[in-house]
Design a protein around this motif. Structure first.
Motif, PDB file in Angstrom:
ATOM      1  N   GLN A  33       0.804  -1.213   0.000  1.00  0.00           N
ATOM      2  CA  GLN A  33       0.000   0.000   0.000  1.00  0.00           C
ATOM      3  C   GLN A  33       0.836   1.262   0.000  1.00  0.00           C
ATOM      4  OE1 GLN A  33      -2.432  -1.132   3.295  1.00  0.00           O
ATOM      5  NE2 GLN A  33      -4.230  -1.281   2.004  1.00  0.00           N
ATOM      6  N   PHE A  37      -0.110   3.397  -3.090  1.00  0.00           N
ATOM      7  CA  PHE A  37      -0.813   4.639  -2.761  1.00  0.00           C
ATOM      8  C   PHE A  37       0.122   5.834  -2.864  1.00  0.00           C
ATOM      9  CE2 PHE A  37      -3.846   2.162   0.218  1.00  0.00           C
ATOM     10  CZ  PHE A  37      -4.416   1.579  -0.884  1.00  0.00           C
ATOM     11  N   TYR A  39       2.413   6.392  -4.932  1.00  0.00           N
ATOM     12  CA  TYR A  39       2.468   6.901  -6.290  1.00  0.00           C
ATOM     13  C   TYR A  39       1.103   7.351  -6.782  1.00  0.00           C
ATOM     14  CZ  TYR A  39       7.252   5.406  -6.948  1.00  0.00           C
ATOM     15  OH  TYR A  39       8.612   5.283  -6.850  1.00  0.00           O
ATOM     16  N   ALA A  40       0.063   6.662  -6.312  1.00  0.00           N
ATOM     17  CA  ALA A  40      -1.265   6.920  -6.861  1.00  0.00           C
ATOM     18  C   ALA A  40      -1.849   8.230  -6.366  1.00  0.00           C
ATOM     19  CB  ALA A  40      -2.219   5.774  -6.497  1.00  0.00           C
ATOM     20  N   THR A  42      -2.122  11.601  -5.884  1.00  0.00           N
ATOM     21  CA  THR A  42      -1.578  12.897  -6.239  1.00  0.00           C
ATOM     22  C   THR A  42      -2.667  13.764  -6.823  1.00  0.00           C
ATOM     23  OG1 THR A  42      -0.039  14.071  -7.662  1.00  0.00           O
ATOM     24  CG2 THR A  42      -0.823  11.952  -8.452  1.00  0.00           C
ATOM     25  N   PHE A  43      -2.567  15.035  -6.535  1.00  0.00           N
ATOM     26  CA  PHE A  43      -3.489  15.983  -7.156  1.00  0.00           C
ATOM     27  C   PHE A  43      -2.796  16.701  -8.315  1.00  0.00           C
ATOM     28  CE2 PHE A  43      -5.518  15.983  -2.856  1.00  0.00           C
ATOM     29  CZ  PHE A  43      -6.772  15.592  -3.264  1.00  0.00           C
ATOM     30  N   LYS A  46      -0.614  15.538 -14.881  1.00  0.00           N
ATOM     31  CA  LYS A  46       0.411  15.315 -15.895  1.00  0.00           C
ATOM     32  C   LYS A  46      -0.270  14.801 -17.161  1.00  0.00           C
ATOM     33  CE  LYS A  46       2.372  10.629 -15.399  1.00  0.00           C
ATOM     34  NZ  LYS A  46       1.314   9.964 -16.043  1.00  0.00           N
ATOM     35  N   ASN A 125     -14.454  16.253 -12.985  1.00  0.00           N
ATOM     36  CA  ASN A 125     -13.668  16.346 -11.760  1.00  0.00           C
ATOM     37  C   ASN A 125     -13.298  17.817 -11.606  1.00  0.00           C
ATOM     38  OD1 ASN A 125     -11.558  16.484  -9.896  1.00  0.00           O
ATOM     39  ND2 ASN A 125     -10.985  14.378 -10.286  1.00  0.00           N
ATOM     40  N   THR A 128      -9.549  18.749 -10.825  1.00  0.00           N
ATOM     41  CA  THR A 128      -8.675  18.655 -11.986  1.00  0.00           C
ATOM     42  C   THR A 128      -8.906  19.847 -12.907  1.00  0.00           C
ATOM     43  OG1 THR A 128      -8.846  16.268 -11.819  1.00  0.00           O
ATOM     44  CG2 THR A 128      -8.036  17.139 -13.889  1.00  0.00           C
TER      45      THR A 128
ATOM     46  N   THR B 296     -10.866  -3.790   0.598  1.00  0.00           N
ATOM     47  CA  THR B 296     -12.044  -3.117   0.034  1.00  0.00           C
ATOM     48  C   THR B 296     -11.959  -1.607   0.178  1.00  0.00           C
ATOM     49  OG1 THR B 296     -13.284  -3.411   2.069  1.00  0.00           O
ATOM     50  CG2 THR B 296     -13.595  -5.059   0.369  1.00  0.00           C
ATOM     51  N   PHE B 297     -11.853  -1.128   1.386  1.00  0.00           N
ATOM     52  CA  PHE B 297     -11.998   0.310   1.599  1.00  0.00           C
ATOM     53  C   PHE B 297     -10.861   1.129   1.002  1.00  0.00           C
ATOM     54  CE2 PHE B 297     -11.112   3.861   4.700  1.00  0.00           C
ATOM     55  CZ  PHE B 297     -11.924   4.748   4.042  1.00  0.00           C
ATOM     56  N   LEU B 298      -9.620   0.807   1.404  1.00  0.00           N
ATOM     57  CA  LEU B 298      -8.521   1.678   0.981  1.00  0.00           C
ATOM     58  C   LEU B 298      -8.340   1.722  -0.537  1.00  0.00           C
ATOM     59  CD1 LEU B 298      -5.862   1.338   3.793  1.00  0.00           C
ATOM     60  CD2 LEU B 298      -7.445   3.188   3.339  1.00  0.00           C
ATOM     61  N   PRO B 299      -8.329   0.572  -1.227  1.00  0.00           N
ATOM     62  CA  PRO B 299      -8.209   0.680  -2.686  1.00  0.00           C
ATOM     63  C   PRO B 299      -9.360   1.474  -3.303  1.00  0.00           C
ATOM     64  CG  PRO B 299      -7.728  -1.536  -2.000  1.00  0.00           C
ATOM     65  CD  PRO B 299      -8.243  -0.823  -0.790  1.00  0.00           C
ATOM     66  N   PHE B 301     -10.934   3.843  -1.983  1.00  0.00           N
ATOM     67  CA  PHE B 301     -10.748   5.255  -1.640  1.00  0.00           C
ATOM     68  C   PHE B 301      -9.623   5.882  -2.466  1.00  0.00           C
ATOM     69  CE2 PHE B 301      -8.990   8.510   1.352  1.00  0.00           C
ATOM     70  CZ  PHE B 301     -10.107   9.327   1.408  1.00  0.00           C
ATOM     71  N   MET B 302      -8.519   5.143  -2.599  1.00  0.00           N
ATOM     72  CA  MET B 302      -7.333   5.748  -3.202  1.00  0.00           C
ATOM     73  C   MET B 302      -7.230   5.513  -4.707  1.00  0.00           C
ATOM     74  SD  MET B 302      -5.604   6.816  -0.400  1.00  0.00           S
ATOM     75  CE  MET B 302      -3.875   6.839  -0.746  1.00  0.00           C
ATOM     76  N   LEU B 303      -7.700   4.365  -5.190  1.00  0.00           N
ATOM     77  CA  LEU B 303      -7.377   3.989  -6.566  1.00  0.00           C
ATOM     78  C   LEU B 303      -8.571   4.027  -7.515  1.00  0.00           C
ATOM     79  CD1 LEU B 303      -5.081   0.909  -5.828  1.00  0.00           C
ATOM     80  CD2 LEU B 303      -4.389   3.238  -6.303  1.00  0.00           C
ATOM     81  N   GLY B 305     -10.288   6.714  -8.518  1.00  0.00           N
ATOM     82  CA  GLY B 305     -10.526   7.963  -9.232  1.00  0.00           C
ATOM     83  C   GLY B 305     -11.573   8.801  -8.534  1.00  0.00           C
ATOM     84  N   VAL B 307     -11.231  10.621  -5.584  1.00  0.00           N
ATOM     85  CA  VAL B 307     -10.608  11.942  -5.392  1.00  0.00           C
ATOM     86  C   VAL B 307      -9.379  12.131  -6.260  1.00  0.00           C
ATOM     87  CG1 VAL B 307     -11.099  13.122  -3.235  1.00  0.00           C
ATOM     88  CG2 VAL B 307      -9.748  11.043  -3.202  1.00  0.00           C
ATOM     89  N   PHE B 308      -8.542  11.102  -6.333  1.00  0.00           N
ATOM     90  CA  PHE B 308      -7.299  11.243  -7.068  1.00  0.00           C
ATOM     91  C   PHE B 308      -7.509  10.807  -8.506  1.00  0.00           C
ATOM     92  CE2 PHE B 308      -6.115  10.272  -2.620  1.00  0.00           C
ATOM     93  CZ  PHE B 308      -5.566  11.510  -2.312  1.00  0.00           C
ATOM     94  N   ASP B 309      -7.244  11.724  -9.411  1.00  0.00           N
ATOM     95  CA  ASP B 309      -7.489  11.475 -10.820  1.00  0.00           C
ATOM     96  C   ASP B 309      -6.583  10.359 -11.342  1.00  0.00           C
ATOM     97  OD1 ASP B 309      -8.258  11.759 -13.409  1.00  0.00           O
ATOM     98  OD2 ASP B 309      -8.310  13.953 -13.297  1.00  0.00           O
ATOM     99  N   MET B 313      -1.911   9.458 -12.465  1.00  0.00           N
ATOM    100  CA  MET B 313      -1.049   8.479 -11.786  1.00  0.00           C
ATOM    101  C   MET B 313       0.000   7.958 -12.762  1.00  0.00           C
ATOM    102  SD  MET B 313      -4.016   6.344  -9.810  1.00  0.00           S
ATOM    103  CE  MET B 313      -5.237   7.206  -8.821  1.00  0.00           C
ATOM    104  N   ILE B 317       0.777   2.291 -12.013  1.00  0.00           N
ATOM    105  CA  ILE B 317      -0.311   2.388 -11.047  1.00  0.00           C
ATOM    106  C   ILE B 317      -1.650   2.427 -11.786  1.00  0.00           C
ATOM    107  CG2 ILE B 317      -1.224   3.700  -9.098  1.00  0.00           C
ATOM    108  CD1 ILE B 317       1.527   2.717  -8.504  1.00  0.00           C
TER     109      ILE B 317
END
Lengths: 369, 373
Positions: A33, A37, A39-40, A42-43, A46, A125, A128, B296-299, B301-303, B305, B307-309, B313, B317
């Motif tokens: 993780q 995470f 790397y993933a 980021t706001f 690019k 978004n 973005t 379940t939760f963390l992926p 949340f993070m992966l 899209g 919040v994080f576009d 990435m 990733i």
């Protein structure tokens, strides 16, 4: 007393580590993780796809486009010829924005009037879109400055000289990755503690524990220590990754950071044990952990700032230990802050820790009847 | 055929009874999405308002007042005046203010003579994203001042290029409009996973699985019997979430409800299969619970899209995000809510979801067979 606590701690460690799957769960995910995470999350933008719709035949539009081509953030993916092509490109997310130069763009500028550059953005978004737009403005304002200086000899009366402290290039990794220290530490700690009492209760062994000479306080310590040790080990691992793998500068002192980690773990363990002692079954324990963890993460300021929340939600976050620790980690890493600035974060954490641990210990007995 | 149906019916009935008798699952399916969506919907926002900004004017003057007036008139800022830069910097260190606007004593003279007078802006860069957004707002104040100044002096200071922005699908640039649909996907991932991750593990642990296995019931029927009641529950929770998004958070819904229902069903199946897979693979509730929290939760949340576009990435990733089912659903939801029926996006994401669901189902069947032997 010490011997009893030690015995219980060792027993807890055996329970956690004897099962191969459960051992794996503690070791593999944090490693995977932090890297994924890290790397993933980021706001920063690019390769933002840009489509160009140039009705202008003049030179100025070409110069502007060249500036966009030179910018690392943008990548020109499409050249379009008509209005009709705009909608499908944005709808299907082939490009995030369309730069539209009107027919008279260059002519207007050469005549001394302003030329309008229309930028159409996919606002799906909104973050973005806003960031992309501010990059565009930056490019255009640099262009304007250079152009005015060269051809008009007039400059605007004032200009902004923006400096960012603590993170000069405004790299959002620097913000997010120290946050992951808090995120993964709390997840692991809850995993270890939230089921520990519930599991024994379900198996009936907790009653046996209660009739041993151990006092609730000793049981509490015995149940907390594994969480504390595992939490500190995992936290250290993630801090090392943050410093050496992701090369985020650690400007503050380790003492400040680790004191923060320690009180944070206390509060996480307290909450975990509290959930565990309320639960009668492991399923309830798991649900309780989830019910706490999910809001704690989402409303911690990890990804979206607490300052943007409405007042009543902000007040609610005062109960969230992650909120305080995030401030501590980030300030120590980026700002090099010490106790003088951060003491306001330690105190609520310590209070949450002490209260929740006390409640957990009290519940040990209560739930028997 | 008839016997098959009877067996399946019996199993569904048994699972349903188990759900009804343990009100916590109903709570998870209906109450939890409501509570979570309300808290998060209100709590999660990337739109900065009333940003505390410190203002330092070294030599009060008409022009300096004029310039900083822009901050007082903007709803994005709540300004505080500091008498010198050291104090403002101290406040910035203590995170009391997010940025400083520093107007030096020679500001007025330089505006009037040489032009190009620098205004110092210092932002706290710890939260890089907010810092960028705030810098954008400050730039807005500056641009507005420039044009006002030019007008008041009767000057022609037209910038060569003017930006005229049009933001489609979300004209007010409300972050809630994309965060709330994303939250639905995250919450439903949790609920699907939570509802089911423990059910098989529970049967093994209590020994009732063995009792079930000696009956003529087939493994496929056991799986179906477990899926159907939870699926119905999950879809109920889904429907409530959509209603909340539209009526409480006023997120526009521009697509078709049929398309939404179909995509939700697909996603719900994937989430439930994943939960079952965890619970089959784990064997004990303890491990199942731990795995469920981690995957379940963390992926989601993070992966996903949410919040994080995903486009920002790094490529490897981006490849990994393809194994996160929520990613497809987030994309479908954001388009259905804000844009409408964009079939290309819709169909591609549905196919991915379908592939994942089938894959999970096959693995579950295989794993379950092994246990039989």
């Amino acid at each position: 007393m010490l011997r009893r606590i030690l015995a219980l701690t060792i027993k807890e460690f055996i329970v956690i580590l004897k099962n191969k799957k459960s051992r794996m769960v503690l070791i593999i995910p944090p490693i995977a993780q932090i890297i994924v995470f890290g790397y993933a999350a980021t706001f920063d933008l690019k390769d933002v796809g840009v489509a160009i719709y140039n009705e202008d035949r003049g030179e100025v539009s070409r110069d502007v486009i060249a500036r966009f081509q030179g910018a690392r953030v943008f990548k020109i993916v499409n050249w379009i010829q008509s209005d009709r092509e705009i909608a499908p490109i944005l709808n299907e997310q082939k490009a995030l924005m369309v730069l539209h130069f009107h027919e008279d763009f260059s002519k207007d500028i050469l005549r001394g009037k302003g030329g309008n550059l229309q930028i159409i953005l996919d606002g799906r978004n909104s973050n973005t879109a806003l960031i992309a737009l501010s990059y565009c403005r930056q490019i255009i304002s640099d262009f304007n400055r250079a152009y005015s200086k060269r051809f008009r000899g007039v400059l605007p009366p004032a200009r902004l000289k923006v400096r960012a402290w603590f993170n000069r290039t405004l790299n959002s990794h620097w913000f997010i990755i120290p946050g992951i220290v808090a995120l993964l530490t709390i997840v692991v700690t809850l995993e270890v503690t939230a089921l520990s009492v519930a599991k024994e209760r379900e198996a009936g062994t907790f009653d046996q524990l209660l009739v041993t000479p151990m006092t609730p306080f000793e049981i509490l310590l015995g149940k907390s220590l594994p969480g504390l040790i595992i939490g500190i080990l995992e936290g250290t691992f993630i801090i090392l990754m943050t410093c050496f793998w992701f090369e985020i500068p650690l400007r503050g002192s380790l003492l400040v950071l680790y004191s923060g980690l320690f009180v944070f773990l206390l509060s996480a363990i307290g909450i975990g044990l509290m959930i565990s002692s309320i639960s009668l079954t492991q399923q309830q324990g798991l649900m309780g952990a989830f019910m706490f963890l999910v809001p704690a993460v989402v409303l911690s300021g990890f990804a979206t700032p607490i300052a943007n929340m409405p007042e009543f939600v902000q007040r609610f976050t005062l109960l969230n230990p992650m909120r305080y620790f995030l401030v501590i980690v980030r300030s120590v890493f980026l700002q090099g802050a010490g106790f003088d600035i951060l003491w306001t974060q330690y105190i609520p954490l310590a209070i949450i820790g002490v209260v929740s641990l006390a409640v957990a210990a009290a519940l040990f007995r209560k739930r028997m009847y | 055929m008839n016997k098959k149906r009877m067996r399946l019916k019996g199993l569904i009935k048994k699972e349903s009874l188990q759900i009804i008798r343990d009100p916590s699952s109903i709570g998870i399916a209906f109450l939890l999405p409501v509570v979570l969506l309300l808290i998060f919907g209100y709590g999660v926002s990337l739109d900065a308002e009333h940003v505390p900004i410190g203002i330092v004017i070294e030599k009060p003057g008409h022009l300096a007042m004029d310039f900083t007036g822009g901050f007082y008139n903007s709803e994005y800022f709540s300004p505080t005046v500091f008498s010198n830069i050291q104090e403002a910097e101290k406040a910035l260190m203590k995170r009391r203010i997010m940025a400083i606007c520093w107007i030096r004593s020679d500001f007025e003279r330089r505006v009037l003579s040489t032009k190009d007078s620098p205004v110092g802006i210092i932002v706290n860069g710890v939260d890089a994203n907010q810092a960028k957004i705030v810098t954008g707002y400050i730039t807005g104040v500056w641009i507005k001042w420039l044009s006002q100044y030019a007008r008041s002096k009767g000057l022609r200071l037209d910038a060569p290029v003017n930006v005229e922005q049009r933001i489609w699908f979300n004209a007010a640039v409300r972050s809630r409009n994309f965060l709330v649909p994303g939250l639905i996907a995250v919450i439903m991932t949790l609920i699907g996973g939570m509802l089911t991750s423990m059910v098989v593990a529970r049967e093994w642990e209590r020994g009732t699985m063995e009792a079930l296995l000696v009956t003529p019931v087939r493994i496929k029927e056991v799986i179906l019997g477990k899926i159907i009641p939870y699926f119905v529950l999950g879809m109920g929770g889904m429907a409530i979430s959509v209603v909340i998004a539209i009526f409480i958070f006023h997120v526009p819904f521009r697509g078709s409800f049929l398309a939404l229902t179909y995509a939700s069903a697909l996603f719900m199946l994937t989430a439930i299969f994943l939960g079952l897979l965890i619970s089959t693979a784990a064997g004990s509730q303890f491990v199942a619970g731990q795995i469920a929290i981690v995957i379940t939760f963390l992926p989601a949340f993070m992966l996903s899209g949410f919040v994080f576009d995903i486009n920002s990435m790094p490529f490897p990733i981006q490849v990994i995000t393809h194994i996160v089912a929520a990613r497809y659903f987030v994309s479908i939801l954001q388009s259905l809510f804000l844009v409408g029926n964009v079939w290309k996006i819709y169909i591609i994401n549905c196919i991915w979801l379908m592939v994942m669901a089938l894959l999970f189902f096959r693995i579950i069947r295989k794993k379950s067979h092994k246990r039989l032997a």
